[in-house]
Scaffold this active site. Structure first.
Site, PDB file in Angstrom:
ATOM      1  N   ASP A 238       0.900  -1.052  -0.074  1.00  0.00           N
ATOM      2  CA  ASP A 238      -0.228   0.036   0.033  1.00  0.00           C
ATOM      3  C   ASP A 238       0.833   1.126  -0.110  1.00  0.00           C
ATOM      4  O   ASP A 238       0.402   2.243  -0.440  1.00  0.00           O
ATOM      5  CB  ASP A 238      -0.959  -0.162   1.175  1.00  0.00           C
ATOM      6  CG  ASP A 238      -0.564  -0.256   2.402  1.00  0.00           C
ATOM      7  OD1 ASP A 238       1.082  -0.280   2.565  1.00  0.00           O
ATOM      8  OD2 ASP A 238      -1.335  -0.493   3.444  1.00  0.00           O
ATOM      9  N   GLN A 305      -4.953   6.118  17.041  1.00  0.00           N
ATOM     10  CA  GLN A 305      -6.219   5.360  16.641  1.00  0.00           C
ATOM     11  C   GLN A 305      -6.510   4.409  17.897  1.00  0.00           C
ATOM     12  O   GLN A 305      -7.656   4.267  18.351  1.00  0.00           O
ATOM     13  CB  GLN A 305      -5.886   4.404  15.433  1.00  0.00           C
ATOM     14  CG  GLN A 305      -5.713   5.319  14.023  1.00  0.00           C
ATOM     15  CD  GLN A 305      -5.208   4.352  13.004  1.00  0.00           C
ATOM     16  OE1 GLN A 305      -4.638   3.308  13.319  1.00  0.00           O
ATOM     17  NE2 GLN A 305      -5.086   5.069  11.948  1.00  0.00           N
TER      18      GLN A 305
END
Length: 470
Positions: A238, A305
């Site tokens: 990615d 997160q």
């Protein structure tokens, strides 16, 4: 009639299907499907649900038929380092571990008994991270040597999903380099190293570049989704796709691919495998057209997160940024790259313990925790700029930030202020865009990487932050 392309972009916490097409020379994106992802703890192990992930991939592919937008090609990208071993019947051997699993503990020492760390880096140019595939395979060798003996094929996860769709096996170059088993000089598997480590060299397939056609949907897949489609390799790592989408048409460009991880670096035509580079923990990951992504892995937004989740997702990321601004005078800082933050049972406790151990004030409120993370991250970015310039001898005036983290306004302002560099933030969907770029270049709609980056620059809003903004 528009020509559509489908990017399936799967991150460690979520995945999405993005359709892309060109309109008057500009790229247009449409998210058509999104799903949750995450490592599952089973019997004390952190694993991926690959069957569930493939079901989600198929569900998103079917949406194209439902909305009447059939892509001419598609490709899948994921995070790096994780893989499957397939037996002679193409069945997965053992568990499909997630990179945060603790089984790799001590495996670095096992590898270095065979080849010293300095020599390993000189061959591969890949930084030591305990979850690299080389250490995962060493863990298999120690615990389940029979799997390595039975394995006929080694595939990284996106390569495995491409295989399920097409019946064709390909190993894509950019993601393969994250294994720490690819030679930085030949850009192919280091078979001598693989044999030295006692891994089965026959299970590794020749490496293919982004833009390679894998094949078409298998008949059963085409029947299930209602159409046929060509599968084309993007940069399946990615970050490899995200860096393709950095909207910089100059040769010398400094970027941060900002998400769960922050990957900060440059593109280089030559791998930098010096001892000084190794000591500073830089890596030479493979990129599009063999451009090396010379970068440092920084813990990134994983910490915020995790904190947000531990606060029962009561705050949005924008709210946490606002709370961090209110607590900006809170002075504590942590080393964001400390292994203590890789996979703690409780991130808030890990941050508090680190502050306590270093004699600093302990953050208690959400704002104080967010301030510690954002301030510490931006400190790491500023330090990394200096390291990159010292290692390359090149000065960079601008930092391009792409990926979901490019939307973190406060962090962008801190980065500009502390680095003394202009920050250009966006596009946020960089990984999906890069995935689509590789397909569009293959199709001939975009004439090479430079033209594709110019298209990105013209297609998406880019926000600018000056170094005086704080």
């Amino acid at each position: 009639m528009e020509t559509y392309y489908l990017a399936v972009d799967i991150g460690a916490s979520s995945g999405r299907h993005m359709l892309g097409h060109l309109e008057q020379g500009k790229m247009v994106l449409e998210e058509i499907y999104r799903f949750e992802n995450g490592m599952k703890r089973q019997d004390g192990k952190l694993c991926w649900d690959v069957k569930g992930l493939f079901q989600e991939i198929m569900a998103g592919i079917k949406v194209c038929k439902e909305i009447g937008k059939i892509p001419v090609s598609m490709g899948i990208d994921t995070w790096a380092v994780d893989y499957v071993l397939l037996d002679g019947q193409d069945q997965i051997l053992g568990d499909t571990y997630g990179y945060r699993d603790s089984r790799t503990g001590g495996m670095d020492e096992e590898v270095y008994r065979i080849i010293p760390e300095e020599k390993l880096y000189a061959r591969t140019g890949i930084q030591k991270q305990i979850f690299n595939t080389i250490y995962q395979l060493m863990a298999v060798k120690k615990a389940h040597p029979e799997y390595l003996e039975q394995a006929k094929t080694f595939l990284m996860l996106p390569d495995y999903f491409h295989f399920l769709l097409t019946g064709e096996k390909r190993s894509e170059y950019t993601n393969a380099t994250s294994t720490q088993l690819v030679n930085a000089g030949t850009n192919q598997w280091d078979t001598e190293l693989i044999e030295l480590l006692g891994f089965n060299r026959e299970m590794f397939l020749p490496l293919s570049q982004p833009g390679t056609v894998v094949g078409h949907f298998r008949k059963e897949i085409a029947e299930q989704v209602g159409y046929d489609c060509q599968v084309v390799l993007p940069a399946t790592h990615d970050t490899g796709s995200a860096v393709m989408a950095v909207p910089c048409v100059e040769e010398d460009c400094l970027y941060i691919s900002s998400g769960t991880w922050s990957l900060m670096g440059i593109e280089s035509r030559k791998a930098i495998c010096t001892e000084e580079s190794r000591k500073r923990n830089f890596t030479n990951e493979g990129g599009y057209e063999y451009r090396y992504r010379y970068l440092k892995n920084i813990m990134g937004l994983w910490m915020i997160q995790s904190v947000r989740h531990e606060l029962n997702d009561a705050y949005s990321f924008a709210q946490l940024c606002d709370l961090a601004v209110e607590s900006r005078d809170f002075s504590s800082r942590v080393d964001v790259n400390d292994q203590a933050f890789l996979a703690p049972e409780h991130m808030i406790t890990a941050i508090q313990d680190a502050c306590r151990a270093s004699g600093q004030p302990v953050p208690e409120t959400p704002g104080q925790l967010a301030a510690v993370i954002y301030e510490s991250l931006s400190d790491s970015y500023a330090e990394t700029v200096q390291e990159i310039e010292g290692l390359t001898g090149v000065h960079y005036d601008t930092i391009h930030i792409v990926g979901g983290g490019s939307n973190a306004d406060y962090l962008n302002r801190l980065t500009a202020a502390k680095s003394g560099r202009k920050v250009l933030a966006g596009p946020g969907e960089a990984t999906a865009i890069g995935n689509l770029m590789a397909q569009m270049i293959r199709q001939g709609e975009l004439q090479g990487l430079k033209a594709a980056r110019a298209c990105v620059l013209a297609s998406f809003p880019i926000r600018e932050y000056g170094s005086e903004n704080h």
